[in-house]
Design a protein around this motif. Structure first.
Motif, PDB file in Angstrom:
ATOM      1  N   GLY A  63       0.835  -1.197   0.000  1.00 25.39           N
ATOM      2  CA  GLY A  63       0.000   0.000   0.000  1.00 25.39           C
ATOM      3  C   GLY A  63       0.867   1.243   0.000  1.00 25.39           C
ATOM      4  O   GLY A  63       2.050   1.205   0.366  1.00 25.39           O
ATOM      5  N   ARG A  64       0.297   2.356  -0.404  1.00 20.15           N
ATOM      6  CA  ARG A  64       1.057   3.592  -0.494  1.00 20.15           C
ATOM      7  C   ARG A  64       1.370   4.143   0.894  1.00 20.15           C
ATOM      8  O   ARG A  64       0.542   4.095   1.805  1.00 20.15           O
ATOM      9  CB  ARG A  64       0.291   4.645  -1.296  1.00 20.15           C
ATOM     10  N   ASN A  73      -0.322   0.481   8.703  1.00 18.75           N
ATOM     11  CA  ASN A  73       0.988   0.227   8.116  1.00 18.75           C
ATOM     12  C   ASN A  73       0.820  -0.755   6.971  1.00 18.75           C
ATOM     13  O   ASN A  73       0.346  -1.874   7.175  1.00 18.75           O
ATOM     14  CB  ASN A  73       1.944  -0.339   9.173  1.00 18.75           C
ATOM     15  N   PHE A  74       1.178  -0.331   5.762  1.00 18.22           N
ATOM     16  CA  PHE A  74       0.976  -1.148   4.573  1.00 18.22           C
ATOM     17  C   PHE A  74       2.269  -1.788   4.100  1.00 18.22           C
ATOM     18  O   PHE A  74       2.500  -1.914   2.892  1.00 18.22           O
ATOM     19  CB  PHE A  74       0.372  -0.313   3.451  1.00 18.22           C
ATOM     20  N   SER A  75       3.112  -2.211   5.024  1.00 17.55           N
ATOM     21  CA  SER A  75       4.337  -2.900   4.640  1.00 17.55           C
ATOM     22  C   SER A  75       4.716  -3.904   5.716  1.00 17.55           C
ATOM     23  O   SER A  75       4.373  -3.748   6.890  1.00 17.55           O
ATOM     24  CB  SER A  75       5.489  -1.909   4.415  1.00 17.55           C
ATOM     25  N   LYS A  76       5.398  -4.951   5.281  1.00 16.93           N
ATOM     26  CA  LYS A  76       5.918  -5.972   6.172  1.00 16.93           C
ATOM     27  C   LYS A  76       7.396  -6.158   5.859  1.00 16.93           C
ATOM     28  O   LYS A  76       7.805  -6.176   4.694  1.00 16.93           O
ATOM     29  CB  LYS A  76       5.188  -7.304   5.974  1.00 16.93           C
ATOM     30  N   THR A 128       8.127  -4.999  -8.565  1.00 16.72           N
ATOM     31  CA  THR A 128       7.738  -3.644  -8.172  1.00 16.72           C
ATOM     32  C   THR A 128       6.573  -3.197  -9.032  1.00 16.72           C
ATOM     33  O   THR A 128       6.486  -3.554 -10.218  1.00 16.72           O
ATOM     34  CB  THR A 128       8.895  -2.647  -8.317  1.00 16.72           C
ATOM     35  N   LEU A 129       5.672  -2.422  -8.435  1.00 14.50           N
ATOM     36  CA  LEU A 129       4.519  -1.888  -9.158  1.00 14.50           C
ATOM     37  C   LEU A 129       4.797  -0.441  -9.540  1.00 14.50           C
ATOM     38  O   LEU A 129       5.187   0.373  -8.696  1.00 14.50           O
ATOM     39  CB  LEU A 129       3.260  -1.972  -8.288  1.00 14.50           C
ATOM     40  N   LYS A 138       7.755   5.598  -1.614  1.00 15.64           N
ATOM     41  CA  LYS A 138       8.336   4.267  -1.548  1.00 15.64           C
ATOM     42  C   LYS A 138       7.646   3.360  -2.555  1.00 15.64           C
ATOM     43  O   LYS A 138       6.428   3.380  -2.687  1.00 15.64           O
ATOM     44  CB  LYS A 138       8.209   3.685  -0.141  1.00 15.64           C
ATOM     45  N   LYS A 139       8.461   2.559  -3.240  1.00 18.29           N
ATOM     46  CA  LYS A 139       7.933   1.677  -4.264  1.00 18.29           C
ATOM     47  C   LYS A 139       7.089   0.565  -3.656  1.00 18.29           C
ATOM     48  O   LYS A 139       7.403   0.030  -2.593  1.00 18.29           O
ATOM     49  CB  LYS A 139       9.078   1.063  -5.071  1.00 18.29           C
TER      50      LYS A 139
END
Length: 382
Positions: A63-64, A73-76, A128-129, A138-139
């Motif tokens: 997620g952005r 938080n959209f990252s792990k 990567t999107l 952030k990508k």
């Protein structure tokens, strides 16, 4: 003339640590993952009684960052492997004449610390999107990083000034023995209050294509209905599934509208072959191998999973491709659509014979300036 093998080099901000990497891409062929091999040279006066550690981490951003509000938080981030780099003069034996043996010989076996890290099986490939024209801080996608740092204990937090971070990629390559399957499909459509049907047959020569190759679908149309086909639309579609959020979307990466042979009137037939080449493009959500600014950027390869795993168990971003052919019969007649899945991948440049071939010379290249091929960004700006 013998071509030198490139070894990628990067130093820490304080200049006390220098890492050398044999290659930045690590191939997963479903049975094993090629090891992450290299060497590190540390200033002896700076090291003192401390140790050198190497680790590989995976960052999965789905997620952005701009949307992370109210504690979301959209990252792990996962630490996949960590080990202590053994001092020089270890017991490792490298194939004579290979890249690692030549690298240690050139750096000096008394100073260089070799390392080998093995990635766990079933970790997702690097994808990567593309954020589009607006961009993002952030990508989005799956990113691997190799870090080498100096610390007293493995649990100590590394500092930027005494560490080297290199972005590496885990990639999947095409199998050595393609299936040889020839994808094909036959669809038909009837019309209310009109006898007869419109039939469309599409087939490809094979189910596996390499990046940069053109698809040449064979299209056969039999119009036994009372409707007229206005035009034919050929599309290559990239399908993306973000597993963490169960999000699915598609992007068109190649498209050709053809009016040759049209209109196809009732009680007639038509056959033709047309070429389409899917290429990386700057459009929101397109999955890439790398980033659009890289000169070697391509569309993300098709995701291949072992027979023991299902898509619901996978982590990361799953990419697949299909060829879509549309017959347009006007506003009242609607469309007849046929869609065939296929695989889009890179050939494996690291065969078992090439892995241990003799290396005559090495050439050091700064890791930060690694570029290959033609710049896609330059093409867009032109």
């Amino acid at each position: 003339m013998t071509e030198a093998i490139k070894v990628f080099k990067k130093s820490s901000p304080n200049g006390k640590i220098t890492a050398y990497l044999c290659r930045r891409d690590f191939v997963d062929n479903l049975t094993r993952v090629s090891p992450v091999e290299g060497a590190v040279v540390v200033d002896g006066d700076y090291l003192r009684d401390r140790k050198v550690f190497a680790r590989i981490s995976l960052t999965y951003r789905y997620g952005r960052e701009e949307d992370e509000v109210m504690g979301l938080n959209f990252s792990k981030e996962y630490e996949l492997v960590k080990l202590e780099v053994t001092p020089p003069g270890g017991t490792e034996v490298w194939p004579a004449g290979g890249t690692m043996a030549r690298l240690l010989e050139k750096l000096g076996e008394a100073a260089a610390r070799p390392f080998t890290l093995l990635l766990p099986k079933d970790t997702p490939p690097s994808v990567t999107l593309e954020p589009g024209a607006e961009g993002t801080s952030k990508k989005l996608g799956v990113i691997y990083e190799l870090m080498l740092y100096v610390a007293e204990n493995a649990e100590d937090q590394p500092h930027r000034r005494n560490s080297v971070t290199l972005a590496v990629r885990k990639i999947q390559r095409a199998p050595d023995k393609p299936s040889g399957r020839q994808p094909q499909i036959l669809v038909s459509k009837g019309f209310t209050l009109h006898p007869g049907k419109l039939r469309l047959e599409v087939y490809l020569d094979r189910d596996l294509y390499y990046h940069g190759q053109s698809l040449e679908p064979h299209v056969s149309i039999l119009n036994a209905s009372k409707k007229t086909v206005k035009y034919i639309l050929h599309q290559v579609v990239q399908h993306v599934e973000i597993t963490m959020t169960n999000t699915n979307f598609s992007r068109i990466v190649a498209s050709i509208e053809s009016r040759d042979g049209c209109p196809i009137i009732p009680n007639s037939s038509f056959s033709r072959t047309i070429a389409l080449t899917p290429l990386a493009c700057r459009a929101f959500g397109v999955a890439l191998d790398g980033q659009i600014q890289d000169k070697d950027a391509t569309l993300a390869s098709s995701t291949i999973m072992s027979a023991s795993r299902s898509a619901s168990d996978a982590l990361g971003i799953i990419v697949s491709y299909s060829l879509r052919v549309r017959l347009n019969c006007g506003a009242l007649g609607g469309e007849l659509v046929a869609e065939i899945p296929f695989k889009l991948m890179h050939p494996d440049p690291y065969s078992s014979q090439e892995a241990y071939k003799s290396v005559d010379s090495l050439e050091f290249e700064e890791f930060s300036v690694l570029r290959r091929g033609r710049s896609i960004s330059d093409e867009l700006e032109d």
